[in-house]
Structures are given as structure tokens and as C-alpha cells.
Enzyme design. Structure first.
Site, PDB file in Angstrom:
ATOM      1  N   ASP A   7       0.862  -1.183   0.000  1.00 18.51           N
ATOM      2  CA  ASP A   7       0.000   0.000   0.000  1.00 18.51           C
ATOM      3  C   ASP A   7       0.896   1.231   0.000  1.00 18.51           C
ATOM      4  O   ASP A   7       2.115   1.134  -0.231  1.00 18.51           O
ATOM      5  CB  ASP A   7      -1.008  -0.042   1.160  1.00 18.51           C
ATOM      6  CG  ASP A   7      -0.366   0.204   2.529  1.00 18.51           C
ATOM      7  OD1 ASP A   7       0.891   0.307   2.605  1.00 18.51           O
ATOM      8  OD2 ASP A   7      -1.117   0.284   3.529  1.00 18.51           O
ATOM      9  N   CYS A  64       2.997  -3.218   4.081  1.00 22.73           N
ATOM     10  CA  CYS A  64       2.088  -2.127   4.433  1.00 22.73           C
ATOM     11  C   CYS A  64       2.663  -1.467   5.679  1.00 22.73           C
ATOM     12  O   CYS A  64       3.871  -1.598   5.931  1.00 22.73           O
ATOM     13  CB  CYS A  64       0.643  -2.595   4.580  1.00 22.73           C
ATOM     14  SG  CYS A  64       0.248  -3.615   6.011  1.00 22.73           S
ATOM     15  N   THR A  66       2.131  -1.982   9.028  1.00 24.11           N
ATOM     16  CA  THR A  66       2.540  -2.978  10.022  1.00 24.11           C
ATOM     17  C   THR A  66       2.828  -4.340   9.390  1.00 24.11           C
ATOM     18  O   THR A  66       3.367  -5.224  10.056  1.00 24.11           O
ATOM     19  CB  THR A  66       1.407  -3.197  11.037  1.00 24.11           C
ATOM     20  OG1 THR A  66       0.235  -3.571  10.292  1.00 24.11           O
ATOM     21  CG2 THR A  66       1.129  -1.951  11.854  1.00 24.11           C
ATOM     22  N   HIS A  97       9.381 -24.515   8.512  1.00 27.43           N
ATOM     23  CA  HIS A  97       8.326 -25.283   9.184  1.00 27.43           C
ATOM     24  C   HIS A  97       6.947 -25.085   8.552  1.00 27.43           C
ATOM     25  O   HIS A  97       6.153 -26.022   8.515  1.00 27.43           O
ATOM     26  CB  HIS A  97       8.224 -24.886  10.657  1.00 27.43           C
ATOM     27  CG  HIS A  97       9.394 -25.359  11.477  1.00 27.43           C
ATOM     28  ND1 HIS A  97       9.370 -25.391  12.854  1.00 27.43           N
ATOM     29  CD2 HIS A  97      10.622 -25.813  11.111  1.00 27.43           C
ATOM     30  CE1 HIS A  97      10.542 -25.848  13.309  1.00 27.43           C
ATOM     31  NE2 HIS A  97      11.318 -26.101  12.267  1.00 27.43           N
ATOM     32  N   HIS A 132       6.555 -31.473   9.451  1.00 28.32           N
ATOM     33  CA  HIS A 132       6.059 -30.134   9.132  1.00 28.32           C
ATOM     34  C   HIS A 132       5.076 -30.183   7.956  1.00 28.32           C
ATOM     35  O   HIS A 132       4.105 -29.433   7.914  1.00 28.32           O
ATOM     36  CB  HIS A 132       7.227 -29.199   8.823  1.00 28.32           C
ATOM     37  CG  HIS A 132       8.206 -29.119   9.950  1.00 28.32           C
ATOM     38  ND1 HIS A 132       7.862 -28.646  11.204  1.00 28.32           N
ATOM     39  CD2 HIS A 132       9.500 -29.496  10.041  1.00 28.32           C
ATOM     40  CE1 HIS A 132       8.908 -28.725  12.004  1.00 28.32           C
ATOM     41  NE2 HIS A 132       9.918 -29.243  11.325  1.00 28.32           N
TER      42      HIS A 132
HETATM   43  C1  RB5 Z   1      -2.494   2.471   6.529  1.00 30.21           C
HETATM   44  O1  RB5 Z   1      -2.668   3.619   7.308  1.00 30.21           O
HETATM   45  C2  RB5 Z   1      -2.273   1.282   7.427  1.00 30.21           C
HETATM   46  O2  RB5 Z   1      -3.454   0.940   8.076  1.00 30.21           O
HETATM   47  C3  RB5 Z   1      -1.754   0.102   6.629  1.00 30.21           C
HETATM   48  O3  RB5 Z   1      -0.566   0.437   5.998  1.00 30.21           O
HETATM   49  C4  RB5 Z   1      -1.433  -1.145   7.422  1.00 30.21           C
HETATM   50  O4  RB5 Z   1      -0.578  -0.886   8.473  1.00 30.21           O
HETATM   51  C5  RB5 Z   1      -2.581  -1.965   7.816  1.00 30.21           C
HETATM   52  O5  RB5 Z   1      -2.446  -3.025   8.460  1.00 30.21           O
END
Ligand code: RB5
Length: 150
Positions: A7, A64, A66, A97, A132
């Protein structure tokens, strides 16, 4: 062929990932997003997951903020085992695994150098099979509606 998706938050980290792929002479297909303009992570998680599940690509890498949202999107696609990693040990074991076919990382969690180490670990690890493989087969059974038991 490695599928890449991200993203807007993950966009910048893509460069570091591509560096590692190039160093391994691995071909990649970039499914976007192609700019830091706001983009919805489920779109790119799904694109990459479908490319991997269909066999168009062998593996995928998702980015993205996180790594979480885009991995959840990818894991909705049957046949996908996507893991979020923020250190190399889990990335290695996720392949050895769990035979993880998509790696996800968070650009707000890991910097480019750590991301490169994580990608390197996952790319160079090999699925160990054996017990596994039995467990990974059980993951497929969940997708097929089987109620698992010991
Ligand atoms: C975008 O603001 C953020 O929500 C996205 O990049 C991501 O971290 C979602 O899990």
C-alpha cells in the site's frame, strides 16, 4: 517469479526488497501500488495472493504499515500461507516449518536494512517437510472445512 505488493505506507520499502531479489537474480512482478498516494492494502494483498495461489508467481512479498492488514487480506485466499515478520529468525522458520508462500513486513516496524535481512532469511530457507508437511497439510484441511483433531 516473486510477486510484490504494497500500500502507500509500504511503497518506499519496496526498493530495499527489490535490491535483495536482484542480488539473487530473481525475477519479480510488481502488483502495485506504484506510488505513495493513498492505497487500500486489501487490494494489493489479494492481487499478490491470487498470483501465488494460481501459480502465476512462486512466492510473494507484501508491505504495508505494520504488515498486518495486507497479510490478513492475503490469507483470505485459499492456498496462501502469509506470515508477518519483523526479524529474520521467524522468517527462516516460517519457510522451514510452515512453508510460508508469502512474506509480509511493516514499513513502520522495520527499516530497510532489517527488511533486507528478513527477506534474505526467508528466500534462502528451505521447507523441511516431514512432520512439518503433515501440519501444513492440516492447514489445507481447515480451508476445506475439515474439523481437526489429534
Ligand atoms: C495504513 O494507514 C495502514 O493501516 C496500513 O498500511 C497497514 O498498516 C494496515 O495493516
Amino acid at each position: 517469479m516473486i510477486a510484490i505488493g504494497n500500500d502507500h505506507v509500504g511503497f518506499e520499502l519496496k526498493e530495499a526488497v527489490i535490491e535483495v531479489l536482484k542480488a539473487h537474480n530473481l525475477e519479480y512482478k510488481d502488483f502495485g501500488a506504484y506510488s505513495p498516494d493513498r492505497a487500500n492494502y486489501p487490494v494489493y494483498g489479494q492481487k499478490v495472493a491470487m498470483a501465488v495461489a494460481s501459480g502465476e508467481c512462486d512466492r510473494g512479498i507484501l508491505l504495508c504499515g505494520t504488515g498486518v492488514g495486507i497479510s490478513i487480506a492475503a490469507n483470505k485466499v485459499k492456498g496462501v500461507r502469509c506470515v508477518v515478520c519483523s526479524e529474520p529468525y521467524s522468517a527462516k522458520l516460517a519457510k522451514e516449518h510452515n512453508n510460508a508462500n508469502i512474506l509480509s513486513m511493516g514499513a513502520r516496524v522495520v527499516g530497510p536494512e532489517l527488511a533486507k535481512m528478513i527477506v534474505e532469511s526467508w528466500l534462502t530457507a528451505e521447507f523441511q517437510g516431514g512432520r512439518h508437511a503433515e501440519r501444513v497439510a492440516m492447514l489445507d484441511e481447515i480451508e476445506n472445512g475439515v474439523i481437526l483433531s489429534e
